[in-house]
Design a protein around this motif. Sequence first.
Motif, PDB file in Angstrom:
ATOM      1  N   ASP A 285       0.861  -1.191   0.000  1.00  0.00           N
ATOM      2  CA  ASP A 285       0.000   0.000   0.000  1.00  0.00           C
ATOM      3  C   ASP A 285       0.895   1.237   0.000  1.00  0.00           C
ATOM      4  OD1 ASP A 285      -1.801   2.041   0.382  1.00  0.00           O
ATOM      5  OD2 ASP A 285      -2.938   1.016   1.952  1.00  0.00           O
ATOM      6  N   SER A 286       1.250   1.707  -1.190  1.00  0.00           N
ATOM      7  CA  SER A 286       2.188   2.826  -1.321  1.00  0.00           C
ATOM      8  C   SER A 286       1.639   4.112  -0.727  1.00  0.00           C
ATOM      9  CB  SER A 286       2.543   3.043  -2.794  1.00  0.00           C
ATOM     10  OG  SER A 286       3.227   1.925  -3.316  1.00  0.00           O
ATOM     11  N   GLN A 287       0.336   4.345  -0.884  1.00  0.00           N
ATOM     12  CA  GLN A 287      -0.241   5.578  -0.344  1.00  0.00           C
ATOM     13  C   GLN A 287      -0.142   5.608   1.174  1.00  0.00           C
ATOM     14  OE1 GLN A 287      -1.583   8.176  -2.492  1.00  0.00           O
ATOM     15  NE2 GLN A 287      -1.045   9.137  -0.544  1.00  0.00           N
ATOM     16  N   LEU A 288      -0.281   4.456   1.795  1.00  0.00           N
ATOM     17  CA  LEU A 288      -0.141   4.373   3.246  1.00  0.00           C
ATOM     18  C   LEU A 288       1.288   4.727   3.663  1.00  0.00           C
ATOM     19  CD1 LEU A 288      -1.638   3.534   5.877  1.00  0.00           C
ATOM     20  CD2 LEU A 288      -0.652   1.266   5.555  1.00  0.00           C
ATOM     21  N   LEU A 289       2.253   4.235   2.913  1.00  0.00           N
ATOM     22  CA  LEU A 289       3.650   4.555   3.196  1.00  0.00           C
ATOM     23  C   LEU A 289       3.896   6.052   3.076  1.00  0.00           C
ATOM     24  CD1 LEU A 289       5.450   1.705   1.196  1.00  0.00           C
ATOM     25  CD2 LEU A 289       5.087   1.810   3.659  1.00  0.00           C
ATOM     26  N   ILE A 290       3.343   6.652   2.048  1.00  0.00           N
ATOM     27  CA  ILE A 290       3.544   8.083   1.811  1.00  0.00           C
ATOM     28  C   ILE A 290       2.891   8.910   2.913  1.00  0.00           C
ATOM     29  CG2 ILE A 290       2.945   9.987   0.261  1.00  0.00           C
ATOM     30  CD1 ILE A 290       3.162   7.899  -2.057  1.00  0.00           C
ATOM     31  N   ASP A 291       1.669   8.570   3.260  1.00  0.00           N
ATOM     32  CA  ASP A 291       0.926   9.363   4.244  1.00  0.00           C
ATOM     33  C   ASP A 291       1.494   9.245   5.650  1.00  0.00           C
ATOM     34  OD1 ASP A 291      -0.745  10.124   2.208  1.00  0.00           O
ATOM     35  OD2 ASP A 291      -2.331   8.681   2.703  1.00  0.00           O
ATOM     36  N   ASN A 292       1.942   8.058   6.028  1.00  0.00           N
ATOM     37  CA  ASN A 292       2.327   7.820   7.410  1.00  0.00           C
ATOM     38  C   ASN A 292       3.825   7.785   7.655  1.00  0.00           C
ATOM     39  OD1 ASN A 292      -0.338   7.127   8.932  1.00  0.00           O
ATOM     40  ND2 ASN A 292      -0.456   6.012   7.000  1.00  0.00           N
ATOM     41  N   LEU A 293       4.600   7.541   6.612  1.00  0.00           N
ATOM     42  CA  LEU A 293       6.038   7.421   6.806  1.00  0.00           C
ATOM     43  C   LEU A 293       6.818   8.512   6.089  1.00  0.00           C
ATOM     44  CD1 LEU A 293       8.554   5.899   7.772  1.00  0.00           C
ATOM     45  CD2 LEU A 293       8.356   4.416   5.777  1.00  0.00           C
ATOM     46  N   LEU A 294       6.573   8.685   4.809  1.00  0.00           N
ATOM     47  CA  LEU A 294       7.405   9.577   3.996  1.00  0.00           C
ATOM     48  C   LEU A 294       6.999  11.048   4.143  1.00  0.00           C
ATOM     49  CD1 LEU A 294       7.370   7.287   0.863  1.00  0.00           C
ATOM     50  CD2 LEU A 294       9.245   7.536   2.493  1.00  0.00           C
ATOM     51  N   GLN A 295       5.724  11.330   3.984  1.00  0.00           N
ATOM     52  CA  GLN A 295       5.151  12.660   4.217  1.00  0.00           C
ATOM     53  C   GLN A 295       5.800  13.766   3.381  1.00  0.00           C
ATOM     54  OE1 GLN A 295       4.792  13.521   8.480  1.00  0.00           O
ATOM     55  NE2 GLN A 295       5.005  11.327   8.910  1.00  0.00           N
TER      56      GLN A 295
ATOM     57  N   THR B 173       2.520   6.774 -18.372  1.00  0.00           N
ATOM     58  CA  THR B 173       2.996   5.511 -17.814  1.00  0.00           C
ATOM     59  C   THR B 173       1.855   4.498 -17.725  1.00  0.00           C
ATOM     60  OG1 THR B 173       4.520   6.795 -16.467  1.00  0.00           O
ATOM     61  CG2 THR B 173       4.235   4.490 -15.877  1.00  0.00           C
ATOM     62  N   PRO B 174       2.102   3.227 -18.130  1.00  0.00           N
ATOM     63  CA  PRO B 174       1.048   2.213 -17.995  1.00  0.00           C
ATOM     64  C   PRO B 174       0.581   2.092 -16.549  1.00  0.00           C
ATOM     65  CG  PRO B 174       2.879   1.386 -19.317  1.00  0.00           C
ATOM     66  CD  PRO B 174       3.331   2.695 -18.740  1.00  0.00           C
ATOM     67  N   LYS B 175      -0.726   2.126 -16.340  1.00  0.00           N
ATOM     68  CA  LYS B 175      -1.265   2.055 -14.974  1.00  0.00           C
ATOM     69  C   LYS B 175      -1.443   0.592 -14.575  1.00  0.00           C
ATOM     70  CE  LYS B 175      -3.400   6.614 -14.973  1.00  0.00           C
ATOM     71  NZ  LYS B 175      -4.599   7.430 -14.743  1.00  0.00           N
ATOM     72  N   THR B 176      -0.317  -0.014 -14.258  1.00  0.00           N
ATOM     73  CA  THR B 176      -0.277  -1.449 -13.995  1.00  0.00           C
ATOM     74  C   THR B 176      -0.143  -1.765 -12.519  1.00  0.00           C
ATOM     75  OG1 THR B 176       0.781  -1.778 -16.150  1.00  0.00           O
ATOM     76  CG2 THR B 176       0.955  -3.573 -14.568  1.00  0.00           C
ATOM     77  N   VAL B 177       0.681  -1.019 -11.810  1.00  0.00           N
ATOM     78  CA  VAL B 177       0.981  -1.307 -10.413  1.00  0.00           C
ATOM     79  C   VAL B 177      -0.059  -0.639  -9.519  1.00  0.00           C
ATOM     80  CG1 VAL B 177       2.710  -1.134  -8.587  1.00  0.00           C
ATOM     81  CG2 VAL B 177       3.432  -1.420 -10.980  1.00  0.00           C
ATOM     82  N   GLN B 178      -0.686  -1.415  -8.652  1.00  0.00           N
ATOM     83  CA  GLN B 178      -1.643  -0.852  -7.705  1.00  0.00           C
ATOM     84  C   GLN B 178      -1.816  -1.796  -6.518  1.00  0.00           C
ATOM     85  OE1 GLN B 178      -5.560  -0.448  -9.418  1.00  0.00           O
ATOM     86  NE2 GLN B 178      -5.365  -2.307 -10.623  1.00  0.00           N
ATOM     87  N   PHE B 179      -2.225  -1.227  -5.400  1.00  0.00           N
ATOM     88  CA  PHE B 179      -2.484  -2.015  -4.200  1.00  0.00           C
ATOM     89  C   PHE B 179      -3.812  -2.736  -4.360  1.00  0.00           C
ATOM     90  CE2 PHE B 179      -4.401  -1.902   0.208  1.00  0.00           C
ATOM     91  CZ  PHE B 179      -3.684  -2.992   0.688  1.00  0.00           C
ATOM     92  N   ASP B 180      -3.762  -4.059  -4.335  1.00  0.00           N
ATOM     93  CA  ASP B 180      -4.963  -4.876  -4.519  1.00  0.00           C
ATOM     94  C   ASP B 180      -4.778  -6.142  -3.696  1.00  0.00           C
ATOM     95  OD1 ASP B 180      -7.045  -6.512  -5.346  1.00  0.00           O
ATOM     96  OD2 ASP B 180      -6.960  -5.833  -7.427  1.00  0.00           O
ATOM     97  N   LEU B 181      -5.255  -6.112  -2.466  1.00  0.00           N
ATOM     98  CA  LEU B 181      -5.008  -7.210  -1.539  1.00  0.00           C
ATOM     99  C   LEU B 181      -5.674  -8.503  -1.989  1.00  0.00           C
ATOM    100  CD1 LEU B 181      -3.576  -8.006   0.990  1.00  0.00           C
ATOM    101  CD2 LEU B 181      -5.487  -7.139   2.339  1.00  0.00           C
TER     102      LEU B 181
END
Length: 661
Positions: free
Chosen positions: A445-455, A473-481
Amino acid sequence: MTASTYFFRQRPSAMRSLTFTITSLIAFLTLTSCQDETPVERANKNGILLLGNSDEPKGLDPQLVSGVLEGNIIRALFEGLCVDHPSKNAEALPGVAKSWEANEDFTQWSFHIRENAKWSDGKALTADDFVFSFHRILSPNLGAKYAEMLYYLENAKEYNQNHKGHIFFKTNPNTDINWQLVKDCNFLGDDTIDISEFEEQIENNFAELSSSQKSQYARFKGLNNLDLNHLESIKNGSINFQWPASINPDTQKKILSQFIDHYKRGEPDLWEMANVGVSAESPHLLKLRLRGPVPFLPEITKHYTWFPVPKHAVLKHGSIDTPNTGWTRVGNIVSNGPFKLHSWRFNHSIEVTKNNFYWDKDTVKLNGIRYLPVKNTYTEARMFFDQQLHKTYGLAPEMISYSKKVSPENLRQEPYVGVYFLRLNTTRKPLNNPQVRLALSAAIDSQLLIDNLLQGGQTPAHGIVPQTEKYTTPKTVQFDLTKAKELLLEAGYPNGDGFTNDLKILTTPRETSVRLAEALQAMWKQNLGINVRIEQREWGTFLTTQEDLDYDIAIGGWIGDFLDPTTFLDMWTKGNGNNNTGWSSQIYEDKLKQAERTADPNQRLEILKEAEATILAERPVLPIYWYTTNYLIHPAVQGWQPLLLDNHPFKFIELKQSDSK
């Protein structure tokens, strides 16, 4: 436990430690120094720029390093044919070359070298220095990991990868062998051939093989990869080499003789025979022949792999293709940039001073630059606020919000053309399974990393190449549990059952990298039931371990060398010194070659998009986020403008003494 909560509940002791660190830092910053003059004030008076530079550089040889922190120093010491504009992206200014022009299809370029270009020891710099430099970085024995940057030159790849067949029978004007016939038959082995377990089992016991096994071995290896004994065994009939039917006996003898004669001459350098696309037509005229149309070549020549190195200094300390001879040490190094090396105190500082032999010395306002290898970003921020640095290399996430409150005028948050990713060693199980790689990717979950860690305002990467106005860019990579669990089930590891517990994430001790590795560790455990461990290595060992494929998963990142998708795509080709994943794809490489031959800009980008989709489908690297750059800069620093590649030309920077506190 929801995703947003498990992220920070994994390590309560680490969070208490982090809280203490921030609290202590803020308390420290409130105790301003009482000394009469700060390091920054002294540096302002002396014209010395104080820069944080993250870590100790691996070296200063422009042809052997491949990192951003090394490039920051090399850009001050050396200069290429063109230089960066101080405020405009994708614009090349005259450097060592005062002017240049190309033919209609951009396959041939002429660069006019300045008559007053000199090395820092006063010796004249000529077009021949560029020929020597390109020869050196492409020399197979030098082992330059970044040599691929010069593959735009005609025959450069073939020379660098020691494709003797190509050199003997295509570029050699004295041969009567039909190159196209030889190439199409595919028995030379010019490209690295994977003979998998066959080679591993028999290469050390060649003498014990049967005649048919020897024949099979030689055919798999290809003539280019056989030693003299094997070649002579083919010639005398001990090995029944499987020649294509179209190669007649007379041609067979000629081909074998060419290889055998080469070895008997002591394997001389094939530079002249290779006819690589660079020549010095006169002391001040450099001509480049390219393997395809490259309208943006001036942009590429701004990269340090294209910089000249001093022939007289390099050869004084060793041969052209001997690495790490010491020519870049203090007292030995000769450079041609606006600055020259003054001192190198290991793990303390590197200092460069103004080069009075530089052709444009009157433009240079700084008297010097001091690079400080500050690994800890909290320490670096403390040094900045304590007036010990003009600019930080980066900024810890917590310090971004703090700086917004207490010092917003010093905070810079800018777009940065780069991608943060994980390299996977695809030669190791279970990472050799594309489904496992895709499952690991979908569980991040990249958005979670950005919001809570990287900021830091980063963007989740849905591909490898950062999105631009021209490139979608091809929209291929996404968080999908759900998808991640399905892929892991298909790979044979339902809910992580049976998955190895021996996988390790390789990272540097840099605190943000370690914390990101810890977050990934938590995500994979929570989302997939997979356990991974974290392994920290210092910068030099971190790089070497990946080069040796002695890792499982490694934290990684790539900053664009120039503003074109190929700077992010070319590195994943087979044999590329920056690949280090064990992955390759002929389909992928064919797409890159097709794009290279395509002159139409829009069509070329569409083909590159297809190439990116190919690598993303197999996912040897897991894109996580696209960069921004967050740093602190002192108001005394003038001329430091936002640049997408962050390659600031130091000769345009100056320090303002007034209003320096």
